[in-house]
Design a protein around this motif. Structure first.
Motif, short mmCIF file in Angstrom:
data_model
loop_
_atom_site.label_atom_id
_atom_site.label_comp_id
_atom_site.label_asym_id
_atom_site.label_seq_id
_atom_site.Cartn_x
_atom_site.Cartn_y
_atom_site.Cartn_z
N SER A 186 10.70 13.66 -1.32
CA SER A 186 9.54 13.91 -2.17
C SER A 186 8.28 13.23 -1.65
N GLU A 187 8.43 11.97 -1.17
CA GLU A 187 7.23 11.25 -0.73
C GLU A 187 6.58 11.93 0.47
N LEU A 188 7.40 12.47 1.39
CA LEU A 188 6.85 13.17 2.54
C LEU A 188 6.21 14.49 2.13
N PHE A 189 6.82 15.16 1.19
CA PHE A 189 6.27 16.43 0.71
C PHE A 189 4.90 16.22 0.06
N GLU A 190 4.81 15.24 -0.85
CA GLU A 190 3.54 15.00 -1.52
C GLU A 190 2.47 14.50 -0.55
N GLN A 191 2.88 13.66 0.37
CA GLN A 191 1.92 13.17 1.38
C GLN A 191 1.43 14.32 2.25
N SER A 192 2.31 15.25 2.59
CA SER A 192 1.92 16.34 3.49
C SER A 192 0.79 17.17 2.90
N LYS A 193 0.80 17.36 1.58
CA LYS A 193 -0.23 18.19 0.95
C LYS A 193 -1.61 17.54 1.04
N LYS A 194 -1.62 16.21 1.13
CA LYS A 194 -2.89 15.48 1.17
C LYS A 194 -3.51 15.42 2.56
N ARG A 195 -2.85 15.97 3.56
CA ARG A 195 -3.45 15.95 4.89
C ARG A 195 -4.74 16.75 4.93
N ILE A 196 -4.81 17.84 4.14
CA ILE A 196 -6.04 18.64 4.12
C ILE A 196 -6.83 18.47 2.83
N HIS A 197 -6.17 18.13 1.73
CA HIS A 197 -6.84 18.02 0.43
C HIS A 197 -7.23 16.57 0.20
N ARG A 198 -8.36 16.17 0.78
CA ARG A 198 -8.77 14.78 0.76
C ARG A 198 -10.29 14.71 0.90
N ILE A 199 -10.82 13.49 0.84
CA ILE A 199 -12.26 13.30 0.95
C ILE A 199 -12.78 13.94 2.24
N GLY A 200 -13.82 14.72 2.13
CA GLY A 200 -14.38 15.41 3.29
C GLY A 200 -14.04 16.90 3.30
N GLN A 201 -13.06 17.31 2.50
CA GLN A 201 -12.71 18.73 2.41
C GLN A 201 -13.70 19.42 1.47
N ASP A 202 -14.32 20.51 1.93
CA ASP A 202 -15.30 21.21 1.09
C ASP A 202 -14.92 22.66 0.83
N ARG A 203 -13.68 23.05 1.21
CA ARG A 203 -13.22 24.42 0.96
C ARG A 203 -11.95 24.40 0.12
N PRO A 204 -11.69 25.47 -0.63
CA PRO A 204 -10.42 25.56 -1.35
C PRO A 204 -9.25 25.45 -0.37
N CYS A 205 -8.17 24.82 -0.83
CA CYS A 205 -7.00 24.61 0.02
C CYS A 205 -5.88 25.57 -0.37
N PHE A 206 -5.24 26.15 0.64
CA PHE A 206 -4.17 27.12 0.41
C PHE A 206 -2.87 26.60 1.02
N TYR A 207 -1.81 26.65 0.20
CA TYR A 207 -0.48 26.20 0.63
C TYR A 207 0.49 27.37 0.53
N TYR A 208 1.10 27.73 1.64
CA TYR A 208 2.02 28.86 1.70
C TYR A 208 3.45 28.33 1.81
N TYR A 209 4.24 28.55 0.78
CA TYR A 209 5.64 28.12 0.77
C TYR A 209 6.51 29.32 1.13
N LEU A 210 7.11 29.30 2.31
CA LEU A 210 7.92 30.41 2.77
C LEU A 210 9.37 30.16 2.35
N LEU B 117 0.84 -1.19 0.00
CA LEU B 117 0.00 0.00 0.00
C LEU B 117 0.88 1.25 0.00
N SER B 118 0.62 2.17 -0.92
CA SER B 118 1.34 3.44 -0.92
C SER B 118 0.69 4.42 -1.88
N GLY B 119 0.71 5.68 -1.50
CA GLY B 119 0.29 6.73 -2.40
C GLY B 119 1.46 7.35 -3.13
N THR B 120 2.67 7.11 -2.59
CA THR B 120 3.91 7.63 -3.20
C THR B 120 4.94 6.50 -3.20
#
Length: 407
Positions: free
Chosen positions: A353-377, A138-141
């Motif tokens: 890379s796998e941790l970076f891509e996985q991190s973005k999916k913590r909020i952008h997943r089933i059940g999210q009903d609002r636009p998602c914003f990612y701030y790269y400082l 099992l893996s997403g990345t």
């Protein structure tokens, strides 16, 4: 247990396979697909290998949906394993349990199977020698954008190609005069690789193929650099806050540059504070180092949740709508459901890379009903910009595996 249509489809595609890989994008329910496949295979014994933080989740899942006897196998040796059971163990402990080498007639399921990408590590060598009758990966990345890291997983799926031949067929290597060794510069025969993966039971599925999730908005924030960063970049040595930092090796230099662009940069800290003050919403912040965590905690005056190697506490996130959740990549980039939040701040970047891509999916997943914003400082003129470029390149390679074949 009622499955989504895409989960049923993945099971149908692999009905004839006893060795499978469900490379489903984060949020598509790999847990349910994998556990149903395990139930279908119906062996007397079952072994689940996962990250330590995921053990309670797997235990709860099996106890809620199945009749297995669930055993957490991370402390004392077990003299006799009962049939109709599921052993759950984490990757760091599995190779320290030699009694598993004696186990027969069992199904092995590996959550986040990319954890065995280094075939020479103790965990990988041990797992590759186990006598599993069936295998579920099992893996997403699955690769982190590095196809050479697929070999261990392919071996478990039953494709007995040698590592040398695999590299020859799918990896482009060139001689590096400076370091006097061969380096990987790209990949080839990707369509053939994808076809072989599917032949050996791999299913690839992206979230956007299944669900209409809200829009994603990336905000690249250029943070003012510091005199300290520029001085160290030039001389590889600096004294800051009564501490002498010396970049006497390439690795040490890179580490210090990342730190100088992060918690040593007061401009970045001020931006985080201003960003937090500008919203009453939940905010998730990803970071790398303990010093970053300590600095952020001292600065933030709102309810804080923490996920790192020392602490896992999401109570503020669950109960306080204005909470700040601080997550260290290694501990929390995978497996968390944080769709109550729709804002992620990358205080510093990971180089994985796998941790970076996985991190973005913590909020952008089933059940999210609002636009998602990612701030790269990103500190101006710093190593962080090149790190982001590499992470995007690795994502392109990973996405290529998930792309559907042209009809």
């Amino acid at each position: 247990m009622k499955l989504f249509p895409h989960q049923d489809r993945a099971l149908d595609q692999t009905y004839e396979n006893n060795r499978v890989a469900y490379y489903l994008d984060m949020g598509l329910g790999k847990t349910y697909v994998g556990s149903e496949k395990m139930w279908e295979l119906n062996t007397p014994y079952n072994l689940v290998i996962c990250q330590k933080s995921k053990i309670p989740d797997w235990k709860e899942h099996f106890e809620q949906h199945y009749d297995y006897e669930v055993i957490i196998f991370d402390k004392q040796p077990i003299e006799k394993i009962p049939p109709e059971s599921v052993l759950i163990i984490n990757y760091d402990k599995v190779w320290r349990r030699p009694e598993l080498q004696k186990l027969r007639d069992f199904t092995m399921m590996m959550d986040e199977s990319s954890m065995i990408k280094n075939e020479s590590s103790n965990r990988s060598k041990f797992i590759l020698k186990l006598h599993a009758s069936n295998v579920i990966l099992l893996s997403g990345t699955p690769t982190g954008g590095k196809y050479e890291e697929l070999w261990s997983q392919l071996h478990l799926l039953g494709w007995k190609i040698t590592k040398k031949l695999f590299l020859k067929q799918f990896v482009i290597q060139e001689w590096d005069d400076r370091n006097q060794k061969m380096v990987i510069t790209g990949y080839k025969n990707v369509e053939r690789l994808k076809a072989k993966l599917r032949e050996y039971g791999a299913v690839f599925m992206k979230t956007e193929e299944v669900f209409d999730l809200p829009a994603v908005n990336d905000q690249l924030i250029k943070i003012q650099s510091t005199k300290a960063y520029k001085e160290f970049k030039k001389h590889h040595i600096i004294e800051i806050e009564q501490e002498e930092l010396i970049g006497d090796t390439p690795a040490a230099k890179k580490l210090i540059l990342r730190q100088l662009a992060g918690f040593y940069n007061q401009h970045k800290l001020q931006y985080v504070k201003d960003l937090i003050d500008s919203t009453n919403d939940r905010v998730v912040i990803f970071y790398n180092f303990k010093r970053e965590y300590a600095t952020l905690v001292e600065m933030i005056d709102r309810p804080i949740s923490t996920i790192n190697g020392d602490l896992k506490d999401l109570s503020a996130y669950e109960t306080q709508p204005n909470s700040i959740t601080l997550i260290q990549y290694q501990a929390g980039a995978m497996g968390l459901n944080l769709q109550k939040a729709n804002k992620v701040v990358y205080f510093t970047l990971t180089d994985k890379s796998e941790l970076f891509e996985q991190s973005k999916k913590r909020i952008h997943r089933i059940g999210q009903d609002r636009p998602c914003f990612y701030y790269y400082l990103l500190t101006d003129g710093s190593i962080e910009w090149r790190m982001l470029e590499v992470l995007k390149e690795r994502k392109d390679y990973t996405d290529a595996l998930f792309e559907k074949e042209e009809e």
